[in-house]
Design a protein around this motif. Sequence first.
Motif, PDB file in Angstrom:
ATOM      1  N   ALA A  52       0.833  -1.208   0.000  1.00  0.00           N
ATOM      2  CA  ALA A  52       0.000   0.000   0.000  1.00  0.00           C
ATOM      3  C   ALA A  52       0.864   1.253   0.000  1.00  0.00           C
ATOM      4  O   ALA A  52       0.549   2.246  -0.677  1.00  0.00           O
ATOM      5  CB  ALA A  52      -0.940  -0.010   1.204  1.00  0.00           C
ATOM      6  N   LEU A  53       1.974   1.206   0.729  1.00  0.00           N
ATOM      7  CA  LEU A  53       2.910   2.337   0.707  1.00  0.00           C
ATOM      8  C   LEU A  53       3.519   2.496  -0.687  1.00  0.00           C
ATOM      9  O   LEU A  53       3.682   3.614  -1.184  1.00  0.00           O
ATOM     10  CB  LEU A  53       4.015   2.146   1.753  1.00  0.00           C
ATOM     11  N   GLY A  54       3.851   1.368  -1.307  1.00  0.00           N
ATOM     12  CA  GLY A  54       4.377   1.408  -2.672  1.00  0.00           C
ATOM     13  C   GLY A  54       3.350   1.953  -3.653  1.00  0.00           C
ATOM     14  O   GLY A  54       3.688   2.740  -4.551  1.00  0.00           O
TER      15      GLY A  54
ATOM     16  N   ALA B 229       9.103  11.689 -12.897  1.00  0.00           N
ATOM     17  CA  ALA B 229       8.945  10.900 -11.672  1.00  0.00           C
ATOM     18  C   ALA B 229       8.182   9.612 -11.962  1.00  0.00           C
ATOM     19  O   ALA B 229       8.547   8.533 -11.468  1.00  0.00           O
ATOM     20  CB  ALA B 229       8.218  11.712 -10.605  1.00  0.00           C
ATOM     21  N   PHE B 230       7.137   9.715 -12.777  1.00  0.00           N
ATOM     22  CA  PHE B 230       6.355   8.521 -13.109  1.00  0.00           C
ATOM     23  C   PHE B 230       7.181   7.535 -13.930  1.00  0.00           C
ATOM     24  O   PHE B 230       7.109   6.322 -13.705  1.00  0.00           O
ATOM     25  CB  PHE B 230       5.082   8.907 -13.866  1.00  0.00           C
ATOM     26  N   GLY B 231       7.972   8.041 -14.843  1.00  0.00           N
ATOM     27  CA  GLY B 231       8.840   7.169 -15.641  1.00  0.00           C
ATOM     28  C   GLY B 231       9.834   6.421 -14.767  1.00  0.00           C
ATOM     29  O   GLY B 231      10.094   5.236 -14.979  1.00  0.00           O
ATOM     30  N   SER B 232      10.382   7.112 -13.772  1.00  0.00           N
ATOM     31  CA  SER B 232      11.321   6.459 -12.841  1.00  0.00           C
ATOM     32  C   SER B 232      10.617   5.386 -12.015  1.00  0.00           C
ATOM     33  O   SER B 232      11.159   4.292 -11.805  1.00  0.00           O
ATOM     34  CB  SER B 232      11.948   7.489 -11.911  1.00  0.00           C
ATOM     35  N   ALA B 233       9.402   5.712 -11.555  1.00  0.00           N
ATOM     36  CA  ALA B 233       8.640   4.734 -10.764  1.00  0.00           C
ATOM     37  C   ALA B 233       8.294   3.513 -11.614  1.00  0.00           C
ATOM     38  O   ALA B 233       8.408   2.368 -11.152  1.00  0.00           O
ATOM     39  CB  ALA B 233       7.382   5.380 -10.209  1.00  0.00           C
ATOM     40  N   GLN B 234       7.881   3.750 -12.849  1.00  0.00           N
ATOM     41  CA  GLN B 234       7.548   2.645 -13.743  1.00  0.00           C
ATOM     42  C   GLN B 234       8.771   1.780 -14.030  1.00  0.00           C
ATOM     43  O   GLN B 234       8.675   0.559 -14.064  1.00  0.00           O
ATOM     44  CB  GLN B 234       6.968   3.174 -15.060  1.00  0.00           C
ATOM     45  N   ALA B 235       9.905   2.421 -14.242  1.00  0.00           N
ATOM     46  CA  ALA B 235      11.139   1.671 -14.503  1.00  0.00           C
ATOM     47  C   ALA B 235      11.480   0.780 -13.310  1.00  0.00           C
ATOM     48  O   ALA B 235      11.899  -0.375 -13.489  1.00  0.00           O
ATOM     49  CB  ALA B 235      12.284   2.630 -14.806  1.00  0.00           C
ATOM     50  N   LEU B 236      11.281   1.296 -12.103  1.00  0.00           N
ATOM     51  CA  LEU B 236      11.549   0.503 -10.905  1.00  0.00           C
ATOM     52  C   LEU B 236      10.595  -0.683 -10.818  1.00  0.00           C
ATOM     53  O   LEU B 236      11.012  -1.821 -10.567  1.00  0.00           O
ATOM     54  CB  LEU B 236      11.431   1.372  -9.652  1.00  0.00           C
ATOM     55  N   LEU B 237       9.315  -0.435 -11.051  1.00  0.00           N
ATOM     56  CA  LEU B 237       8.328  -1.512 -10.953  1.00  0.00           C
ATOM     57  C   LEU B 237       8.484  -2.562 -12.046  1.00  0.00           C
ATOM     58  O   LEU B 237       8.188  -3.728 -11.831  1.00  0.00           O
ATOM     59  CB  LEU B 237       6.910  -0.941 -10.993  1.00  0.00           C
ATOM     60  N   LEU B 238       8.947  -2.148 -13.215  1.00  0.00           N
ATOM     61  CA  LEU B 238       9.094  -3.088 -14.319  1.00  0.00           C
ATOM     62  C   LEU B 238      10.443  -3.800 -14.331  1.00  0.00           C
ATOM     63  O   LEU B 238      10.664  -4.686 -15.157  1.00  0.00           O
ATOM     64  CB  LEU B 238       8.848  -2.372 -15.653  1.00  0.00           C
ATOM     65  N   SER B 239      11.330  -3.439 -13.409  1.00  0.00           N
ATOM     66  CA  SER B 239      12.597  -4.149 -13.278  1.00  0.00           C
ATOM     67  C   SER B 239      12.333  -5.535 -12.679  1.00  0.00           C
ATOM     68  O   SER B 239      11.240  -5.804 -12.161  1.00  0.00           O
ATOM     69  CB  SER B 239      13.560  -3.362 -12.386  1.00  0.00           C
ATOM     70  N   VAL B 240      13.306  -6.401 -12.738  1.00  0.00           N
ATOM     71  CA  VAL B 240      13.130  -7.754 -12.193  1.00  0.00           C
ATOM     72  C   VAL B 240      12.814  -7.711 -10.696  1.00  0.00           C
ATOM     73  O   VAL B 240      11.843  -8.341 -10.254  1.00  0.00           O
ATOM     74  CB  VAL B 240      14.358  -8.643 -12.504  1.00  0.00           C
ATOM     75  N   PRO B 241      13.569  -6.958  -9.869  1.00  0.00           N
ATOM     76  CA  PRO B 241      13.200  -6.902  -8.446  1.00  0.00           C
ATOM     77  C   PRO B 241      11.809  -6.293  -8.230  1.00  0.00           C
ATOM     78  O   PRO B 241      11.071  -6.723  -7.345  1.00  0.00           O
ATOM     79  CB  PRO B 241      14.282  -6.019  -7.818  1.00  0.00           C
ATOM     80  N   GLY B 242      11.452  -5.304  -9.047  1.00  0.00           N
ATOM     81  CA  GLY B 242      10.132  -4.694  -8.928  1.00  0.00           C
ATOM     82  C   GLY B 242       9.027  -5.675  -9.238  1.00  0.00           C
ATOM     83  O   GLY B 242       8.004  -5.727  -8.547  1.00  0.00           O
TER      84      GLY B 242
ATOM     85  N   ILE C  15       9.213  -8.926  -9.026  1.00  0.00           N
ATOM     86  CA  ILE C  15       9.182  -9.925  -7.947  1.00  0.00           C
ATOM     87  C   ILE C  15       8.407  -9.365  -6.759  1.00  0.00           C
ATOM     88  O   ILE C  15       7.565 -10.063  -6.168  1.00  0.00           O
ATOM     89  CB  ILE C  15      10.610 -10.350  -7.544  1.00  0.00           C
ATOM     90  N   ALA C  16       8.666  -8.108  -6.409  1.00  0.00           N
ATOM     91  CA  ALA C  16       7.941  -7.479  -5.302  1.00  0.00           C
ATOM     92  C   ALA C  16       6.446  -7.410  -5.599  1.00  0.00           C
ATOM     93  O   ALA C  16       5.617  -7.710  -4.726  1.00  0.00           O
ATOM     94  CB  ALA C  16       8.506  -6.085  -5.027  1.00  0.00           C
ATOM     95  N   LEU C  17       6.083  -7.034  -6.816  1.00  0.00           N
ATOM     96  CA  LEU C  17       4.671  -6.975  -7.191  1.00  0.00           C
ATOM     97  C   LEU C  17       4.025  -8.359  -7.129  1.00  0.00           C
ATOM     98  O   LEU C  17       2.884  -8.509  -6.676  1.00  0.00           O
ATOM     99  CB  LEU C  17       4.515  -6.387  -8.593  1.00  0.00           C
TER     100      LEU C  17
END
Length: 125
Positions: A37-39, A53-66, A68-70
């Motif tokens: 929820a914080l994420g 900022a949104f592009g950076s957030a999307q890049a983080l979420l679409l990375s392999v660790p991102g 996995i977290a999702l």
Amino acid sequence: MSHRRPKSPNMQNYRPQLTSVLSFGHRLSGVAQSLGALGLAAWLMAGASGQDAFGSAQALLLSVPGRIALFLVTLALFYHLCNGVRHLVWDSGRGFELRAIYAGGWTVVGTSLILTLALWTWGLA
């Protein structure tokens, strides 16, 4: 002189059972959902802050660790939901026979995995 205290005989023979593991998992999935929820809030704030900022957030979420977290947050959501339904059945006074407890526990695990995989398969299609 150091004296070694004896260990509790119950601790030497303790073996985690399905019910205790599922109970711990329920608490852990609640924590995972809070972090998720914080994420989600951070992702929404990034979206409201502009394209960079949104592009950076999307890049983080679409990375392999991102991803996995999702995936783990999705699994936590479905596990918590299914186990919550199991507790509602218990609140009605049913499902306390030993066979029903184990059948319900394994049903929670299996259903959580199936729902998570189904959502991710549908989302990636």
